[in-house]
Design an enzyme around this catalytic site. Sequence first.
Site, PDB file in Angstrom:
ATOM      1  N   HIS A 170       0.864  -1.179   0.000  1.00  0.00           N
ATOM      2  CA  HIS A 170       0.000   0.000   0.000  1.00  0.00           C
ATOM      3  C   HIS A 170       0.905   1.235   0.000  1.00  0.00           C
ATOM      4  O   HIS A 170       2.022   1.175   0.520  1.00  0.00           O
ATOM      5  CB  HIS A 170      -0.847  -0.048   1.284  1.00  0.00           C
ATOM      6  CG  HIS A 170      -1.913   0.991   1.406  1.00  0.00           C
ATOM      7  ND1 HIS A 170      -1.643   2.283   1.792  1.00  0.00           N
ATOM      8  CD2 HIS A 170      -3.255   0.928   1.220  1.00  0.00           C
ATOM      9  CE1 HIS A 170      -2.781   2.967   1.841  1.00  0.00           C
ATOM     10  NE2 HIS A 170      -3.773   2.166   1.498  1.00  0.00           N
ATOM     11  N   ASP A 185       2.836  -4.679   7.959  1.00  0.00           N
ATOM     12  CA  ASP A 185       1.642  -3.851   7.793  1.00  0.00           C
ATOM     13  C   ASP A 185       0.437  -4.793   7.912  1.00  0.00           C
ATOM     14  O   ASP A 185       0.130  -5.550   6.996  1.00  0.00           O
ATOM     15  CB  ASP A 185       1.695  -3.167   6.416  1.00  0.00           C
ATOM     16  CG  ASP A 185       0.377  -2.510   6.041  1.00  0.00           C
ATOM     17  OD1 ASP A 185      -0.603  -2.617   6.805  1.00  0.00           O
ATOM     18  OD2 ASP A 185       0.328  -1.895   4.957  1.00  0.00           O
ATOM     19  N   GLN A 233      -4.845  -5.010   6.782  1.00  0.00           N
ATOM     20  CA  GLN A 233      -5.889  -5.881   6.230  1.00  0.00           C
ATOM     21  C   GLN A 233      -5.887  -7.259   6.878  1.00  0.00           C
ATOM     22  O   GLN A 233      -6.766  -8.079   6.594  1.00  0.00           O
ATOM     23  CB  GLN A 233      -5.705  -6.045   4.717  1.00  0.00           C
ATOM     24  CG  GLN A 233      -5.884  -4.765   3.931  1.00  0.00           C
ATOM     25  CD  GLN A 233      -7.334  -4.296   3.895  1.00  0.00           C
ATOM     26  OE1 GLN A 233      -8.265  -5.060   4.153  1.00  0.00           O
ATOM     27  NE2 GLN A 233      -7.532  -3.032   3.598  1.00  0.00           N
ATOM     28  N   LYS A 247     -10.430  -0.653  10.170  1.00  0.00           N
ATOM     29  CA  LYS A 247     -10.529  -1.858   9.331  1.00  0.00           C
ATOM     30  C   LYS A 247     -11.118  -3.023  10.121  1.00  0.00           C
ATOM     31  O   LYS A 247     -11.447  -4.051   9.543  1.00  0.00           O
ATOM     32  CB  LYS A 247      -9.140  -2.291   8.841  1.00  0.00           C
ATOM     33  CG  LYS A 247      -8.325  -1.220   8.196  1.00  0.00           C
ATOM     34  CD  LYS A 247      -8.675  -1.074   6.752  1.00  0.00           C
ATOM     35  CE  LYS A 247      -7.710  -0.133   6.061  1.00  0.00           C
ATOM     36  NZ  LYS A 247      -8.303   0.527   4.913  1.00  0.00           N
ATOM     37  N   CYS A 283      -4.915   2.664  -3.541  1.00  0.00           N
ATOM     38  CA  CYS A 283      -3.671   3.198  -2.926  1.00  0.00           C
ATOM     39  C   CYS A 283      -2.532   2.212  -3.112  1.00  0.00           C
ATOM     40  O   CYS A 283      -1.694   2.018  -2.213  1.00  0.00           O
ATOM     41  CB  CYS A 283      -3.858   3.519  -1.447  1.00  0.00           C
ATOM     42  SG  CYS A 283      -5.047   4.810  -1.144  1.00  0.00           S
TER      43      CYS A 283
END
Length: 368
Positions: free
Chosen positions: A85, A162, A165, A188, A326
């Site tokens: 991202h 990261d 998600q 999220k 993104c």
Amino acid sequence: MIDAVRTFYEHDCSNVHRGVHLLSQRATIAYEKARTTVKNHLGANDSREIVFTRSTTEGINLVAASFVRPRLEPGDEVLISAMEHHSNIVPWQILCEERGAKLVVIPIDDDGDIILSEYERLLSERTRIVGLVHVSNALGTVNPMRNMIETAHAKGVPVLVDGAQAVPHLAIDVCDLDCDFYVFSAHKVYGPTGIGAVYGKREHLLEMVPYQGGGDMILSVTFEGTTFNEPPHRFEAGTPNIEGAIGLATALDYVDDLGLDLIAAHEGALLADATDAVLAVPGVRLIGTARSKASVLSFVMDGIHPHDIGTILDSEGIAVRAGHHCAQPVMARYGVSATVRASFALYNTVEEIDALVAGLQKVREVFG
Ligand SMILES: Cc1ncc(COP(=O)(O)O)c(C=O)c1O
């Protein structure tokens, strides 16, 4: 989650770590309890390893500024993957430019899997950090994080994950992963916007320089100099997003009560059905067919712009994301400017897949 935020404002509204009065004590207890909830949810050992931030984005910027910047020399390298991202690209790009370092990118294959042999090859004695997405928002790929972290550690390189998600879809255990940093955003995972967290190994946080200066991140201040507070407070300058932390903790309790294994099973079944159903629509091409996927279905349709698909689906009451997600380098990798992405969550149903397919048929009718 909404009730928890409202209750804070109605009954406990005050700043934290400051007053001796009752409301401030209650707010402080609620805020620090939220930190413990995040720690438990991520399987960390110590609440002091959890730093509240504004978001995943801020978490990555914090690690870049406070952990990596002081140890990045000209010619050093930051290693990321081709499926990141923008928030796990741009902070590193800015830092590399400032320090004369190099951003190195691990390629991905046509399915959307990281090419692991390339990863091993690109991990060099100049690599100072690896930044990897756990679950790709654009492709749905679930990366083999534990193995990839082991590979980096074998060469003495720390890893930032990261988890933006991953947190809504997978049970996370940062000790099992052995990651150095794990970052995510509350919104999220059914929490409020404007709040997220960083897990950082205690030994790293202890040696990190402050990110921002201000109240709460200090032990003492004179005009001659300042003594900084201990982590995590060292990295939480100013009045924090107290109700956000409480909302985040409530959201995590909610998914924990449901059970992430159950959530993953439900979403996995929806993804399998939706993949077959959407592929049966003529002209559809999936972008992202990795070995292991979370419930993200990214696709394009021959000759029809994703924004047009999104607009027609919207008129049918179906919310899909249409755009570059993104992740413009991912779009470039697959030779598209954008995709349509249907994301399945714990509240989605099989009937909604039927509605999606009917909507795509309508798209075909409209565009002939
Ligand atoms: C994989 C991934 N990383 C990072 C982010 C950035 O999250 P935020 O905007 O909450 O900082 C997102 C948001 O879509 C994401 O999907």
